[in-house]
Design a protein around this motif. Structure first.
Motif, mmCIF file in Angstrom:
data_model
loop_
_atom_site.group_PDB
_atom_site.id
_atom_site.type_symbol
_atom_site.label_atom_id
_atom_site.label_comp_id
_atom_site.label_asym_id
_atom_site.label_seq_id
_atom_site.Cartn_x
_atom_site.Cartn_y
_atom_site.Cartn_z
ATOM 1 N N LEU A 231 -55.975 54.439 59.794
ATOM 2 C CA LEU A 231 -56.357 53.046 59.990
ATOM 3 C C LEU A 231 -57.097 52.455 58.791
ATOM 4 C CD1 LEU A 231 -57.688 53.210 63.670
ATOM 5 C CD2 LEU A 231 -55.467 52.358 62.923
ATOM 6 N N SER A 232 -57.336 53.245 57.761
ATOM 7 C CA SER A 232 -58.141 52.781 56.631
ATOM 8 C C SER A 232 -57.581 51.501 56.018
ATOM 9 C CB SER A 232 -58.206 53.863 55.552
ATOM 10 O OG SER A 232 -58.898 55.000 56.011
ATOM 11 N N CYS A 233 -58.487 50.527 55.811
ATOM 12 C CA CYS A 233 -58.085 49.253 55.218
ATOM 13 C C CYS A 233 -59.287 48.638 54.517
ATOM 14 C CB CYS A 233 -57.554 48.302 56.294
ATOM 15 S SG CYS A 233 -56.859 46.769 55.616
ATOM 16 N N ASN A 234 -59.026 47.939 53.438
ATOM 17 C CA ASN A 234 -60.089 47.291 52.674
ATOM 18 C C ASN A 234 -60.525 45.963 53.272
ATOM 19 O OD1 ASN A 234 -57.319 46.823 51.756
ATOM 20 N ND2 ASN A 234 -58.207 45.307 50.385
ATOM 21 N N LEU A 235 -59.797 45.461 54.270
ATOM 22 C CA LEU A 235 -60.128 44.180 54.904
ATOM 23 C C LEU A 235 -60.539 44.378 56.362
ATOM 24 C CD1 LEU A 235 -57.264 41.882 53.553
ATOM 25 C CD2 LEU A 235 -59.440 42.481 52.482
ATOM 26 N N ARG A 236 -61.172 43.349 56.898
ATOM 27 C CA ARG A 236 -61.511 43.343 58.317
ATOM 28 C C ARG A 236 -60.938 42.068 58.927
ATOM 29 N NH1 ARG A 236 -65.066 40.974 61.595
ATOM 30 N NH2 ARG A 236 -66.287 40.017 59.915
ATOM 31 N N CYS A 237 -59.702 42.163 59.377
ATOM 32 C CA CYS A 237 -59.038 41.003 59.963
ATOM 33 C C CYS A 237 -59.372 40.934 61.446
ATOM 34 C CB CYS A 237 -57.534 41.105 59.756
ATOM 35 S SG CYS A 237 -57.075 41.319 58.021
ATOM 36 N N PRO A 238 -59.906 39.807 61.946
ATOM 37 C CA PRO A 238 -60.345 39.708 63.334
ATOM 38 C C PRO A 238 -59.268 40.053 64.357
ATOM 39 C CG PRO A 238 -61.173 37.858 62.065
ATOM 40 C CD PRO A 238 -60.211 38.589 61.176
ATOM 41 N N SER A 239 -58.011 39.781 64.029
ATOM 42 C CA SER A 239 -56.936 40.064 64.976
ATOM 43 C C SER A 239 -56.634 41.550 65.088
ATOM 44 C CB SER A 239 -55.657 39.328 64.553
ATOM 45 O OG SER A 239 -55.226 39.783 63.280
ATOM 46 N N CYS A 240 -57.151 42.345 64.158
ATOM 47 C CA CYS A 240 -56.798 43.760 64.068
ATOM 48 C C CYS A 240 -57.950 44.697 64.396
ATOM 49 C CB CYS A 240 -56.274 44.054 62.664
ATOM 50 S SG CYS A 240 -55.858 45.780 62.350
ATOM 51 N N SER B 73 -37.955 37.240 51.590
ATOM 52 C CA SER B 73 -38.061 36.611 52.900
ATOM 53 C C SER B 73 -39.484 36.192 53.182
ATOM 54 C CB SER B 73 -37.561 37.565 54.007
ATOM 55 O OG SER B 73 -38.500 38.612 54.226
ATOM 56 N N ILE B 74 -39.606 35.262 54.130
ATOM 57 C CA ILE B 74 -40.894 34.778 54.618
ATOM 58 C C ILE B 74 -40.852 34.942 56.123
ATOM 59 C CG2 ILE B 74 -42.462 32.815 54.735
ATOM 60 C CD1 ILE B 74 -40.942 31.707 52.236
ATOM 61 N N HIS B 75 -41.673 35.828 56.627
ATOM 62 C CA HIS B 75 -41.534 36.275 58.012
ATOM 63 C C HIS B 75 -42.745 35.874 58.850
ATOM 64 C CE1 HIS B 75 -41.198 39.047 61.429
ATOM 65 N NE2 HIS B 75 -39.946 39.222 61.084
ATOM 66 N N PHE B 76 -42.469 35.254 60.009
ATOM 67 C CA PHE B 76 -43.518 34.875 60.953
ATOM 68 C C PHE B 76 -43.409 35.710 62.225
ATOM 69 C CE2 PHE B 76 -42.854 31.127 58.311
ATOM 70 C CZ PHE B 76 -44.151 30.730 58.019
ATOM 71 N N SER B 77 -44.541 35.946 62.880
ATOM 72 C CA SER B 77 -44.530 36.676 64.147
ATOM 73 C C SER B 77 -45.778 36.337 64.950
ATOM 74 C CB SER B 77 -44.464 38.189 63.912
ATOM 75 O OG SER B 77 -45.608 38.633 63.199
ATOM 76 N N LYS B 78 -45.713 36.606 66.245
ATOM 77 C CA LYS B 78 -46.865 36.405 67.123
ATOM 78 C C LYS B 78 -47.945 37.436 66.817
ATOM 79 C CE LYS B 78 -44.082 35.111 71.203
ATOM 80 N NZ LYS B 78 -43.753 35.517 72.594
ATOM 81 N N VAL B 79 -49.188 37.044 66.955
ATOM 82 C CA VAL B 79 -50.275 38.000 66.847
ATOM 83 C C VAL B 79 -50.235 38.907 68.075
ATOM 84 C CG1 VAL B 79 -52.016 36.534 67.970
ATOM 85 C CG2 VAL B 79 -52.723 38.296 66.348
ATOM 86 N N ILE B 80 -50.357 40.206 67.860
ATOM 87 C CA ILE B 80 -50.321 41.184 68.937
ATOM 88 C C ILE B 80 -51.733 41.436 69.456
ATOM 89 C CG2 ILE B 80 -49.772 43.588 69.510
ATOM 90 C CD1 ILE B 80 -47.321 41.891 69.110
#
Length: 364
Positions: A126-135, A306-313
């Motif tokens: 799960l390591s990531c340099n960001l803290r995205c609220p949705s994740c 491509s430019i891809h959109f999706s729903k937040v899970i």
């Protein structure tokens, strides 16, 4: 037409059920994205691989294709189902992603698969340099020799032992990563740096990254797999610096990201198999910037594929109330009508734009 759980998918098939493997943080194995499934097929820490790949659970998943019942897939989230793009069995002979052995097996309703998976999704770290609220609710960075690092390293070693223990000209691909960032993770960063593409000439390496750490130096460190690099998905989730840095990508640096993307855009001109895709997870905080995002990509990165959109899970990082506040595509949402107006724009007709599981909300 918007599909529901009652839709009849008889006569369809999903290649992932026969050629895809994802391994998550606790070693659990799946035949597709866990958010789209209700059934796991085993655990790499406790089960022999053949008992995972061809065990009872995996066979039950594949039997959906033969029974036509499709009880284990999430019909409302899977982009292929939502967009009515699951391929038809009558066209399966045209599917170049399936090996001859797998094609024969599906045509003869055989639930076991002789060949190893041809797509492996690394999602255990799960390591990531960001803290995205949705994740996530806080930044996750597993330090070397920590308890979490050692567990994830064990899982990673087991996966690598199956697929990279000896050179092969087998055609397959790996996705790194759906769980964090491949360059923030010590495990993935070292795996990618040490991997020798000459030992695996038909291997495709796909990267899912937020792009902030994909610097020129990082690119140079991957020199042994430059010719193996294939799809690079850069998730940005914003069309402006302010939204990016204060709402959707906490800890991110817009200017650094843009410079990295410009560098990678030039590398895509040099390495023709290296394809850059830009991703945008739609939520209440950013849906008004969907057009700006498309314009930004088209104007600045001419090599974008491509430019891809999706729903937040819903990853259980929000309360139900918070998630519903962000699920702007829901008809009960106070801004749903405004969301539909955003989609009613001919910029979404651009050939590079893919709306995925949001496509059914747009009126043609």
């Amino acid at each position: 037409m918007k599909l529901s759980f009652k839709d009849n998918l008889e006569g369809r098939y999903c290649p992932k059920l026969f050629n895809f493997l994802e391994v998550s943080v606790d070693g659990t194995c799946w035949l597709c994205c866990p958010a789209w499934l209700s059934k796991r097929i085993g655990n790499i820490l406790t089960d022999e691989f053949d008992n995972i790949w061809n065990g009872q659970a995996a066979r039950q998943m594949r039997n959906q294709v033969f029974s036509g019942e499709w009880n284990y897939c999430n019909h409302s989230v899977c982009p292929q189902i939502v967009s009515d793009n699951l391929p038809r069995l009558s066209d399966i002979i045209l599917d170049k992603t399936l090996s001859d052995n797998t094609l024969f097996g599906i045509q003869n309703k055989i639930e076991t698969v002789v060949d190893l998976p041809t797509t492996i999704n690394f999602s255990e770290d799960l390591s990531c340099n960001l803290r995205c609220p949705s994740c996530r609710v806080e930044k996750i960075m597993h330090k070397r020799d920590s308890v979490e690092y050692n567990k994830q390293k064990l899982i990673n070693d087991k996966i690598c032992n199956i697929f990279f223990s000896k050179p092969t000209d087998r055609t397959f691909e790996i996705n790194v990563t759906g769980s964090g960032d491949p360059f923030a993770s010590i495990i993935y960063r070292e795996m990618l740096t040490e991997l020798n593409g000459k030992d695996f000439p038909n291997l495709k390496v796909n990267l899912n990254t937020n792009g902030v750490m994909f610097t020129p130096k990082t690119w140079n460190n991957l020199h042994k797999i430059h010719n193996n690099l294939h799809n690079c998905r850069i998730s940005i989730d914003a069309g402006t610096k302010e939204t990016y840095e204060t709402k959707t990508r906490l800890g991110g640096n817009w200017n650094v990201l843009m410079n990295n993307c410009k560098f990678l855009n030039e590398k895509a001109k040099e390495f023709k198999n290296f394809k850059i895709h830009f991703d945008f997870v739609v939520q209440q905080t950013n849906y008004k910037e969907m057009r700006q995002f498309i314009e930004m990509v088209l104007e600045n990165f001419d090599e974008s594929s491509s430019i891809h959109f999706s729903k937040v899970i819903d990853w259980n990082t929000w309360t139900n109330e918070e998630y519903n506040k962000n699920a702007v595509w829901k008809e009960c949402h106070s801004e749903h009508a405004e969301f539909l107006k955003v989609l009613d724009d001919n910029i979404f007709d651009n050939e590079k734009v893919y709306l995925g599981n949001l496509g059914t909300y747009r009126h043609d």
